[in-house]
Design an enzyme around this catalytic site. Sequence first.
Site, short mmCIF file in Angstrom:
data_model
loop_
_atom_site.label_atom_id
_atom_site.label_comp_id
_atom_site.label_asym_id
_atom_site.label_seq_id
_atom_site.Cartn_x
_atom_site.Cartn_y
_atom_site.Cartn_z
N HIS A 152 56.58 31.07 50.20
CA HIS A 152 56.64 30.78 51.63
C HIS A 152 57.16 32.00 52.38
O HIS A 152 57.59 32.97 51.79
CB HIS A 152 57.47 29.53 51.94
CG HIS A 152 58.93 29.65 51.67
ND1 HIS A 152 59.87 28.91 52.33
CD2 HIS A 152 59.64 30.42 50.81
CE1 HIS A 152 61.08 29.19 51.90
NE2 HIS A 152 60.97 30.11 50.97
N CYS A 203 63.45 36.92 53.75
CA CYS A 203 62.61 35.71 53.75
C CYS A 203 61.48 35.80 54.78
O CYS A 203 60.56 34.99 54.76
CB CYS A 203 63.45 34.47 53.99
SG CYS A 203 64.63 34.14 52.67
N HIS A 205 57.33 35.30 49.72
CA HIS A 205 58.20 35.37 48.55
C HIS A 205 58.18 34.00 47.90
O HIS A 205 57.83 33.01 48.54
CB HIS A 205 59.64 35.79 48.93
CG HIS A 205 60.36 34.78 49.75
ND1 HIS A 205 60.14 34.61 51.10
CD2 HIS A 205 61.29 33.86 49.40
CE1 HIS A 205 60.92 33.64 51.55
NE2 HIS A 205 61.62 33.16 50.54
N HIS A 258 59.66 30.89 44.90
CA HIS A 258 60.80 30.23 44.28
C HIS A 258 60.32 29.31 43.16
O HIS A 258 59.20 28.80 43.19
CB HIS A 258 61.56 29.37 45.30
CG HIS A 258 62.14 30.13 46.42
ND1 HIS A 258 63.28 30.88 46.30
CD2 HIS A 258 61.71 30.29 47.71
CE1 HIS A 258 63.55 31.46 47.47
NE2 HIS A 258 62.62 31.11 48.33
N ASP A 280 52.32 23.14 43.94
CA ASP A 280 52.60 24.02 42.80
C ASP A 280 51.67 25.23 42.80
O ASP A 280 50.45 25.09 42.91
CB ASP A 280 52.45 23.26 41.49
CG ASP A 280 52.96 24.04 40.29
OD1 ASP A 280 53.94 24.80 40.43
OD2 ASP A 280 52.37 23.88 39.20
N HIS A 281 52.27 26.41 42.68
CA HIS A 281 51.56 27.68 42.70
C HIS A 281 50.73 27.84 43.97
O HIS A 281 49.63 28.39 43.95
CB HIS A 281 50.70 27.86 41.44
CG HIS A 281 51.53 28.13 40.24
ND1 HIS A 281 52.15 27.12 39.54
CD2 HIS A 281 51.89 29.29 39.64
CE1 HIS A 281 52.83 27.65 38.54
NE2 HIS A 281 52.71 28.96 38.59
N GLU A 323 66.05 25.22 45.90
CA GLU A 323 65.25 26.44 46.08
C GLU A 323 65.68 27.52 45.09
O GLU A 323 64.85 28.21 44.52
CB GLU A 323 65.42 26.94 47.52
CG GLU A 323 64.58 28.15 47.86
CD GLU A 323 64.81 28.60 49.28
OE1 GLU A 323 63.82 28.67 50.03
OE2 GLU A 323 65.97 28.89 49.65
#
Length: 139
Positions: free
Chosen positions: A14, A33, A39, A41, A79-80, A128
């Site tokens: 995100h 960020c 970036h 997590h 996811d991903h 996170e």
Amino acid sequence: MIYVTRKEHFNAAHRLYNPAWSDEKNREVFGPCANLNFHGHNFEIIVTVKGKPDPETGFVIDLKVLGDIIKQEIVEKVDHKNLNIDVDFMQGKMASCEIFVMEIWKILAPAIAQAAPNAQLHYIKLIETPKNWVEYYGE
């Protein structure tokens, strides 16, 4: 009242960025960020459901069913993925964990209520990083 909890995980990218602000102000407020190239997590999501056990099964909610709901309704969609670009329920929203967990609640609460009439979503914890997480009770 009984509380049951399930944990799942996913990876997502995100960017925290307010388009109404200058790049300089975004960097000042959001630091790294606000990186133009996003970036990522390794998130953990912890979902707690409350209710009274069903007299026939002894379950508030079958934890496998709860896991399936979390996976189908959330994990498979994020996811991903890039939360800012790829996730339909995050379109046009700030991709902070605070907003993200509120949007997750809107999806999980009705799905859980439909799957287990004696149960209701009580709490979501979205982790996170090992040092940063948010908790939401639907308030």
